[in-house]
Design a protein around this motif. Structure first.
Motif, PDB file in Angstrom:
ATOM      1  N   THR A   1       0.821  -1.207   0.000  1.00 18.12           N
ATOM      2  CA  THR A   1       0.000   0.000   0.000  1.00 18.12           C
ATOM      3  C   THR A   1       0.858   1.261   0.000  1.00 18.12           C
ATOM      4  O   THR A   1       0.583   2.230  -0.724  1.00 18.12           O
ATOM      5  N   PHE A   2       1.917   1.261   0.808  1.00 16.85           N
ATOM      6  CA  PHE A   2       2.781   2.442   0.916  1.00 16.85           C
ATOM      7  C   PHE A   2       3.413   2.798  -0.429  1.00 16.85           C
ATOM      8  O   PHE A   2       3.323   3.945  -0.882  1.00 16.85           O
ATOM      9  N   PHE A   3       4.037   1.813  -1.072  1.00 13.04           N
ATOM     10  CA  PHE A   3       4.725   2.098  -2.327  1.00 13.04           C
ATOM     11  C   PHE A   3       3.758   2.385  -3.464  1.00 13.04           C
ATOM     12  O   PHE A   3       4.101   3.105  -4.409  1.00 13.04           O
ATOM     13  N   SER A   4       2.545   1.834  -3.398  1.00 13.39           N
ATOM     14  CA  SER A   4       1.544   2.165  -4.410  1.00 13.39           C
ATOM     15  C   SER A   4       1.044   3.592  -4.210  1.00 13.39           C
ATOM     16  O   SER A   4       0.817   4.321  -5.174  1.00 13.39           O
ATOM     17  N   ALA A   5       0.871   3.991  -2.939  1.00 11.11           N
ATOM     18  CA  ALA A   5       0.355   5.328  -2.639  1.00 11.11           C
ATOM     19  C   ALA A   5       1.357   6.420  -2.972  1.00 11.11           C
ATOM     20  O   ALA A   5       0.980   7.587  -3.150  1.00 11.11           O
ATOM     21  N   ILE A   6       2.640   6.076  -3.063  1.00 11.14           N
ATOM     22  CA  ILE A   6       3.648   7.074  -3.411  1.00 11.14           C
ATOM     23  C   ILE A   6       3.379   7.674  -4.786  1.00 11.14           C
ATOM     24  O   ILE A   6       3.802   8.792  -5.088  1.00 11.14           O
ATOM     25  N   ALA A   7       2.643   6.942  -5.616  1.00  9.79           N
ATOM     26  CA  ALA A   7       2.385   7.408  -6.976  1.00  9.79           C
ATOM     27  C   ALA A   7       1.410   8.578  -7.032  1.00  9.79           C
ATOM     28  O   ALA A   7       1.260   9.207  -8.079  1.00  9.79           O
ATOM     29  N   ILE A   8       0.708   8.877  -5.934  1.00 14.00           N
ATOM     30  CA  ILE A   8      -0.271   9.963  -5.961  1.00 14.00           C
ATOM     31  C   ILE A   8       0.034  10.971  -4.847  1.00 14.00           C
ATOM     32  O   ILE A   8       0.715  10.648  -3.876  1.00 14.00           O
ATOM     33  N   SER A   9      -0.515  12.159  -5.010  1.00 13.62           N
ATOM     34  CA  SER A   9      -0.338  13.200  -3.997  1.00 13.62           C
ATOM     35  C   SER A   9      -1.594  13.298  -3.134  1.00 13.62           C
ATOM     36  O   SER A   9      -2.657  12.777  -3.489  1.00 13.62           O
ATOM     37  N   ILE A  10      -1.459  13.970  -2.019  1.00 10.66           N
ATOM     38  CA  ILE A  10      -2.615  14.169  -1.143  1.00 10.66           C
ATOM     39  C   ILE A  10      -3.695  14.975  -1.853  1.00 10.66           C
ATOM     40  O   ILE A  10      -4.900  14.704  -1.702  1.00 10.66           O
ATOM     41  N   ASN A  11      -3.292  15.941  -2.656  1.00 13.58           N
ATOM     42  CA  ASN A  11      -4.259  16.751  -3.386  1.00 13.58           C
ATOM     43  C   ASN A  11      -5.078  15.906  -4.352  1.00 13.58           C
ATOM     44  O   ASN A  11      -6.300  16.088  -4.478  1.00 13.58           O
ATOM     45  N   GLU A  12      -4.418  14.965  -5.035  1.00 18.56           N
ATOM     46  CA  GLU A  12      -5.126  14.077  -5.966  1.00 18.56           C
ATOM     47  C   GLU A  12      -6.133  13.204  -5.219  1.00 18.56           C
ATOM     48  O   GLU A  12      -7.236  12.936  -5.708  1.00 18.56           O
ATOM     49  N   PHE A  13      -5.747  12.758  -4.031  1.00 19.76           N
ATOM     50  CA  PHE A  13      -6.628  11.914  -3.230  1.00 19.76           C
ATOM     51  C   PHE A  13      -7.895  12.675  -2.832  1.00 19.76           C
ATOM     52  O   PHE A  13      -9.015  12.175  -2.956  1.00 19.76           O
ATOM     53  N   PHE A  14      -7.725  13.904  -2.365  1.00 16.61           N
ATOM     54  CA  PHE A  14      -8.881  14.672  -1.928  1.00 16.61           C
ATOM     55  C   PHE A  14      -9.742  15.139  -3.098  1.00 16.61           C
ATOM     56  O   PHE A  14     -10.937  15.410  -2.931  1.00 16.61           O
TER      57      PHE A  14
END
Length: 322
Positions: free
Chosen positions: A51-64
């Motif tokens: 999960t950690f290394f997959s999540a590195i591909a996106i930013s917090i702004n993209e998530f929100f």
């Protein structure tokens, strides 16, 4: 060195179907004892790493940005926890009208929350990771309550679930490493060379972790399975259950086809893959042993089906055409 790691990662991405099959065979040939908590926490660690290394591909702004439009994640939750269980319930009462334990096991398997390994498959196929993480994280928070209500309504049983422990373990696998991954993205974005190195190494490491999860899950289940005619029948039925999940994922994505290939892939895999390890904990901890058999056998079909679907996607929807 980095080029070799990158080429190895691309090779594994192109052959995940066969790699998953090898993991299954190794799990069958070399079973392990699942007693104790060390193995469980090791699996949590492997999932958290993915999960950690997959999540590195996106930013917090993209998530929100995804959460600003909650219609799609909520639609995915509806398909997972309403449409899927309804179809599996009809299948269960048709095939096992007199076997209560098997029916309950199949229903438990059908209402499981979205699986953490969704994220690595979505990442491999170029799907919208932010959408999958948002949906999985949201499901992580609501699924235990949905399952408890579902079980009480359908089976008229009051079960004593330690929600704090359950939620803590799921948060450790999904939400917390996702947050740290997105924070790492924001920090590494200022250092492009380091960001590239971390993402390349992380992508390869994630695949090894996924292989480890598949092997461990299968290796712990195999000793409890006796192959006979009834078991072969159950395996066939569970293969159909898994195909129902992926089919629902595909159908659920059709109304959003205009959003592009990446969104379709995210919807398909996020709905198709369930957290079977979580299901085993529920089935073993709160029901009779026969109930756990359908849930544990799901492991044998889910990842190979995910790998097979990935090959189909790569042929019908190649990245070059996205």
């Amino acid at each position: 060195m980095l080029d070799k790691i990158n080429s190895t990662d691309k090779f594994l991405s192109a052959h995940m179907f066969y790699i998953t099959l090898v993991s299954l065979i190794l799990g069958y040939l070399f079973p392990i004892d699942k007693s104790g908590t060390t193995l469980k926490y090791f699996i949590i660690f492997l999932f958290a790493t993915v999960t950690f290394f997959s999540a590195i591909a996106i930013s917090i702004n993209e998530f929100f940005e995804v959460l600003k439009q909650p219609k799609l994640p909520i639609w995915m939750l509806f398909v997972v926890h309403v449409c899927g269980p309804a179809l599996v319930y009809l299948l269960a009462i048709s095939v096992y009208p007199d076997d209560t334990y098997t029916r309950v096991g199949m229903l438990i398997a059908s209402i499981l929350p979205m699986g953490v390994s969704t994220i690595i498959w979505v990442n491999i196929l170029g799907g919208k990771i932010a959408l999958s993480i948002a949906a999985v994280t949201l499901d992580t928070l609501v699924a235990p309550f949905i399952m408890a209500i579902f079980i009480k309504l359908f089976f008229q049983e009051h079960i004593n679930i330690d929600y704090r422990v359950m939620l803590a373990e799921m948060l450790l696998m999904v939400s917390i490493p996702s947050i740290f991954g997105m924070l790492a993205h924001n920090w590494l974005a200022k250092k492009q060379e380091l960001y590239q190195q971390v993402t390349i190494v992380g992508a390869l490491l994630s695949k090894f972790c996924l292989v480890g999860v598949v092997y461990i899950c299968v290796a712990t289940v195999v000793p409890n399975i006796t192959i006979d005619a009834s078991m072969l029948k159950l395996m066939l039925v569970l293969a159909i259950v898994v195909m129902i999940s992926f089919s629902l994922g595909y159908l659920a994505g059709l109304p959003f086809k205009w959003l592009g290939r990446s969104t379709l892939i995210s919807i398909l895999y996020t709905i198709g893959i369930r957290n079977t390890n979580f299901g085993i904990i529920i089935a073993v901890g709160y029901f009779q042993p026969p109930v756990a058999i359908p849930v544990t056998l799901m492991i044998l079909f889910q990842q190979p089906t995910a790998a097979l679907v990935s090959r189909i996607i790569n042929k019908l929807m190649p990245k070059e055409d996205s």
